[in-house]
Design an enzyme around this catalytic site. Structure first.
Site, PDB file in Angstrom:
ATOM      1  N   CYS A  80       0.814  -1.227   0.000  1.00 46.90           N
ATOM      2  CA  CYS A  80       0.000   0.000   0.000  1.00 46.90           C
ATOM      3  C   CYS A  80       0.843   1.271   0.000  1.00 46.90           C
ATOM      4  O   CYS A  80       0.355   2.344  -0.360  1.00 46.90           O
ATOM      5  CB  CYS A  80      -0.947   0.001   1.189  1.00 46.90           C
ATOM      6  SG  CYS A  80      -2.110  -1.360   1.110  1.00 46.90           S
TER       7      CYS A  80
ATOM      8  N   HIS B 136      -3.326   7.336   1.925  1.00 41.10           N
ATOM      9  CA  HIS B 136      -3.714   6.016   1.414  1.00 41.10           C
ATOM     10  C   HIS B 136      -5.097   5.699   1.966  1.00 41.10           C
ATOM     11  O   HIS B 136      -5.377   5.944   3.144  1.00 41.10           O
ATOM     12  CB  HIS B 136      -2.699   4.961   1.861  1.00 41.10           C
ATOM     13  CG  HIS B 136      -3.186   3.565   1.668  1.00 41.10           C
ATOM     14  ND1 HIS B 136      -3.691   3.129   0.459  1.00 41.10           N
ATOM     15  CD2 HIS B 136      -3.276   2.505   2.522  1.00 41.10           C
ATOM     16  CE1 HIS B 136      -4.058   1.863   0.585  1.00 41.10           C
ATOM     17  NE2 HIS B 136      -3.817   1.463   1.834  1.00 41.10           N
TER      18      HIS B 136
ATOM     19  N   ASN C 209     -10.114  -0.067  -0.615  1.00 35.65           N
ATOM     20  CA  ASN C 209      -8.648  -0.001  -0.521  1.00 35.65           C
ATOM     21  C   ASN C 209      -8.055  -0.566  -1.813  1.00 35.65           C
ATOM     22  O   ASN C 209      -8.130  -1.763  -2.069  1.00 35.65           O
ATOM     23  CB  ASN C 209      -8.191  -0.817   0.692  1.00 35.65           C
ATOM     24  CG  ASN C 209      -6.684  -0.776   0.900  1.00 35.65           C
ATOM     25  OD1 ASN C 209      -5.932  -0.364   0.022  1.00 35.65           O
ATOM     26  ND2 ASN C 209      -6.247  -1.224   2.064  1.00 35.65           N
TER      27      ASN C 209
HETATM   28  O1  UT7 Z   1      -3.989  -0.972   3.375  1.00 36.88           O
HETATM   29  C1  UT7 Z   1      -3.152  -1.782   4.119  1.00 36.88           C
HETATM   30  C2  UT7 Z   1      -3.377  -1.579   5.528  1.00 36.88           C
HETATM   31  N1  UT7 Z   1      -4.574  -2.207   5.970  1.00 36.88           N
HETATM   32  C3  UT7 Z   1      -5.319  -1.584   6.836  1.00 36.88           C
HETATM   33  O2  UT7 Z   1      -5.054  -0.451   7.156  1.00 36.88           O
HETATM   34  C4  UT7 Z   1      -6.445  -2.317   7.496  1.00 36.88           C
HETATM   35  C5  UT7 Z   1      -6.418  -2.017   8.959  1.00 36.88           C
HETATM   36  N2  UT7 Z   1      -7.462  -2.640   9.706  1.00 36.88           N
HETATM   37  C6  UT7 Z   1      -8.743  -2.258   9.616  1.00 36.88           C
HETATM   38  O3  UT7 Z   1      -9.076  -1.415   8.830  1.00 36.88           O
HETATM   39  C7  UT7 Z   1      -9.737  -2.870  10.580  1.00 36.88           C
HETATM   40  O4  UT7 Z   1      -9.041  -3.592  11.569  1.00 36.88           O
HETATM   41  C8  UT7 Z   1     -10.764  -3.786   9.890  1.00 36.88           C
HETATM   42  C9  UT7 Z   1     -11.713  -2.957   9.051  1.00 36.88           C
HETATM   43  C10 UT7 Z   1     -10.059  -4.802   9.022  1.00 36.88           C
HETATM   44  C11 UT7 Z   1     -11.589  -4.527  10.948  1.00 36.88           C
HETATM   45  O5  UT7 Z   1     -12.190  -3.604  11.825  1.00 36.88           O
HETATM   46  P1  UT7 Z   1     -12.089  -3.814  13.396  1.00 36.88           P
HETATM   47  O6  UT7 Z   1     -12.886  -2.760  14.022  1.00 36.88           O
HETATM   48  O7  UT7 Z   1     -10.642  -3.910  13.739  1.00 36.88           O
HETATM   49  O8  UT7 Z   1     -12.846  -5.177  13.587  1.00 36.88           O
HETATM   50  P2  UT7 Z   1     -12.312  -6.540  14.194  1.00 36.88           P
HETATM   51  O9  UT7 Z   1     -11.296  -7.179  13.310  1.00 36.88           O
HETATM   52  O10 UT7 Z   1     -11.931  -6.289  15.614  1.00 36.88           O
HETATM   53  O11 UT7 Z   1     -13.626  -7.428  14.151  1.00 36.88           O
HETATM   54  C12 UT7 Z   1     -14.769  -7.111  14.936  1.00 36.88           C
HETATM   55  C13 UT7 Z   1     -15.856  -8.158  14.682  1.00 36.88           C
HETATM   56  C14 UT7 Z   1     -15.345  -9.573  14.813  1.00 36.88           C
HETATM   57  O12 UT7 Z   1     -16.334 -10.329  15.446  1.00 36.88           O
HETATM   58  P3  UT7 Z   1     -16.205 -10.689  17.017  1.00 36.88           P
HETATM   59  O13 UT7 Z   1     -14.922 -11.450  17.131  1.00 36.88           O
HETATM   60  O14 UT7 Z   1     -16.172  -9.356  17.709  1.00 36.88           O
HETATM   61  O15 UT7 Z   1     -17.426 -11.485  17.262  1.00 36.88           O
HETATM   62  C15 UT7 Z   1     -15.212 -10.031  13.384  1.00 36.88           C
HETATM   63  O16 UT7 Z   1     -15.366 -11.440  13.227  1.00 36.88           O
HETATM   64  O17 UT7 Z   1     -16.355  -8.022  13.339  1.00 36.88           O
HETATM   65  C16 UT7 Z   1     -16.349  -9.293  12.706  1.00 36.88           C
HETATM   66  N3  UT7 Z   1     -16.140  -9.102  11.279  1.00 36.88           N
HETATM   67  C17 UT7 Z   1     -17.148  -8.867  10.418  1.00 36.88           C
HETATM   68  N4  UT7 Z   1     -18.463  -8.758  10.585  1.00 36.88           N
HETATM   69  C18 UT7 Z   1     -19.223  -8.507   9.497  1.00 36.88           C
HETATM   70  C19 UT7 Z   1     -14.971  -9.102  10.603  1.00 36.88           C
HETATM   71  N5  UT7 Z   1     -15.199  -8.872   9.302  1.00 36.88           N
HETATM   72  C20 UT7 Z   1     -16.527  -8.727   9.162  1.00 36.88           C
HETATM   73  C21 UT7 Z   1     -17.354  -8.446   8.048  1.00 36.88           C
HETATM   74  N6  UT7 Z   1     -18.692  -8.327   8.271  1.00 36.88           N
HETATM   75  N7  UT7 Z   1     -16.882  -8.274   6.809  1.00 36.88           N
END
Ligand code: UT7
Length: 323
Positions: free
Chosen positions: A113, A250, A280
């Site tokens: 990225c 980004h 992204n």
């Molecule tokens: O470009 C390269 C760099 N990449 C990034 O910058 C990405 C950085 N990370 C992020 O943007 C975020 O961490 C995400 C958008 C990927 C995830 O957001 P988050 O607030 O960190 O969520 P999380 O991973 O803590 O997940 C929260 C919950 C989980 O469920 P439980 O364990 O709380 O029951 C996940 O299983 O959301 C669930 N979850 C989803 N639910 C519905 C994960 N993906 C999804 C989904 N739809 N697509």
């Protein structure tokens, strides 16, 4: 002194738009979750006949037209991509061929990225070092091809597209009032490799592999790393957040963008946000966002613009350019 001055911009997006609602039919997710956690509303997905090379070529041609130049005027192509058409030759060389260029040189740059920031900084060194006079710097990606479409934690986040800038070596005064690239800071730290990687490759599995990400872990590091390099660029140039006309980050996640701007004291009105429309697009996200903000008249000649990115590796970097 010689500066690398932006004299054209362009972008290209696949024909097909994939909405959050459509994703609800593919994996267990919801429009509400995606919007709330990321700010993404839709992304573009390449058809079979659209590739990193074809999108990159389209963006390059648009940037050349915007600059009033032809491929004959270019002697360097740097393509930032992690989704090349083939393992080799470099997709930059394929774009060179598609543009009908028999002269000059072209290569790919792989910093995931952060690729576009790396590519801009690298092209700048080639121009200032006298290796080339005019460069096409392209960010082009087809991340849809390396996504695991059964993994809801990653497949909802990424999209395809391309953007390009034309840089020209010009004599300037040597002050921060100059047009062109004024400073850059690049960083990497391979100890974070496992947090965002592709589980395949020519020398290991012999396959292309799929993107794997511990999103929460990446998120935890993002704001600190981004603000660190931006502050480094401020210090190197004697500028401050108040001097900036635009921050073009980004586009990974709306919450990372907002958090970084807040920490730096940059009002959100000065931040170009396109993650809602494009998702992204990795190395393509910054030139795509630049293209949108130039087209709608926000970024104008003479504006001070900060580019920043963070991603797989980890890699991260920032670059200050007077438009
Ligand atoms: O470009 C390269 C760099 N990449 C990034 O910058 C990405 C950085 N990370 C992020 O943007 C975020 O961490 C995400 C958008 C990927 C995830 O957001 P988050 O607030 O960190 O969520 P999380 O991973 O803590 O997940 C929260 C919950 C989980 O469920 P439980 O364990 O709380 O029951 C996940 O299983 O959301 C669930 N979850 C989803 N639910 C519905 C994960 N993906 C999804 C989904 N739809 N697509």
């Amino acid at each position: 002194m010689i500066r690398s001055v932006v004299c054209g911009y362009g972008a290209a997006l696949p024909k097909r738009v994939l909405s959050n609602r459509e994703l609800e039919d593919i994996v267990e997710t919801s429009d509400e979750w995606i919007v709330q956690r990321t700010g993404i509303r839709q992304r573009y997905i390449a058809d079979d006949d659209e590739t990193t090379a074809s999108l990159g070529e389209q963006a390059a041609r648009a940037a050349l037209a915007n600059a009033g130049l032809t491929p004959d005027d270019i002697d360097l192509i740097v393509l930032a991509t992690s989704t090349p058409n083939n393992t080799f030759p470099a997709t930059a060389v394929e774009i060179q061929n598609r543009l009908g260029m028999k002269h000059g040189y072209a290569f790919d740059m792989q910093a995931v990225c952060t690729g576009f920031v790396y590519a801009m900084a690298t092209a700048d060194l080639h121009l200032r070092g006298g290796m080339a006079k005019r460069a096409l710097v392209i960010g082009a990606e087809t991340f849809s091809r390396i996504l695991d479409w059964q993994d809801r934690t990653t497949c909802v986040l990424f999209g395809d597209g391309a953007g390009a800038l034309v840089l020209e070596a010009r004599e300037e005064e040597g002050t921060v009032a100059d047009r062109g690239i004024l400073a850059a800071q690049l960083r990497s730290d391979g100890s974070h490799r496992e947090k965002l990687y592709v589980d395949g490759g020519p020398s290991t599995t012999g396959t292309v592999g799929h993107l794997r990400m511990e999103g929460r872990e990446v998120f935890k590091h993002a704001v600190g790393m981004i603000t660190d390099v931006i502050e480094g660029v401020f210090t190197a140039t004697g500028t401050t957040a108040d001097d900036l006309d635009w921050l073009v980050p980004h586009q990974a996640n709306r919450r990372i963008i907002d958090g970084s701007a807040k920490k730096l004291g940059i009002p959100i009105e000065k931040v170009v946000v396109t993650v809602d429309m494009h998702g992204n697009t990795s190395a393509a996200s910054i030139p795509l966002a630049l293209s949108v903000a130039c087209d709608d008249g926000r970024i104008k000649k003479g504006d001070l613009v900060m580019l920043e990115a963070m991603g797989g590796g980890f890699t991260w970097g920032a670059l200050l350019v007077r438009w």
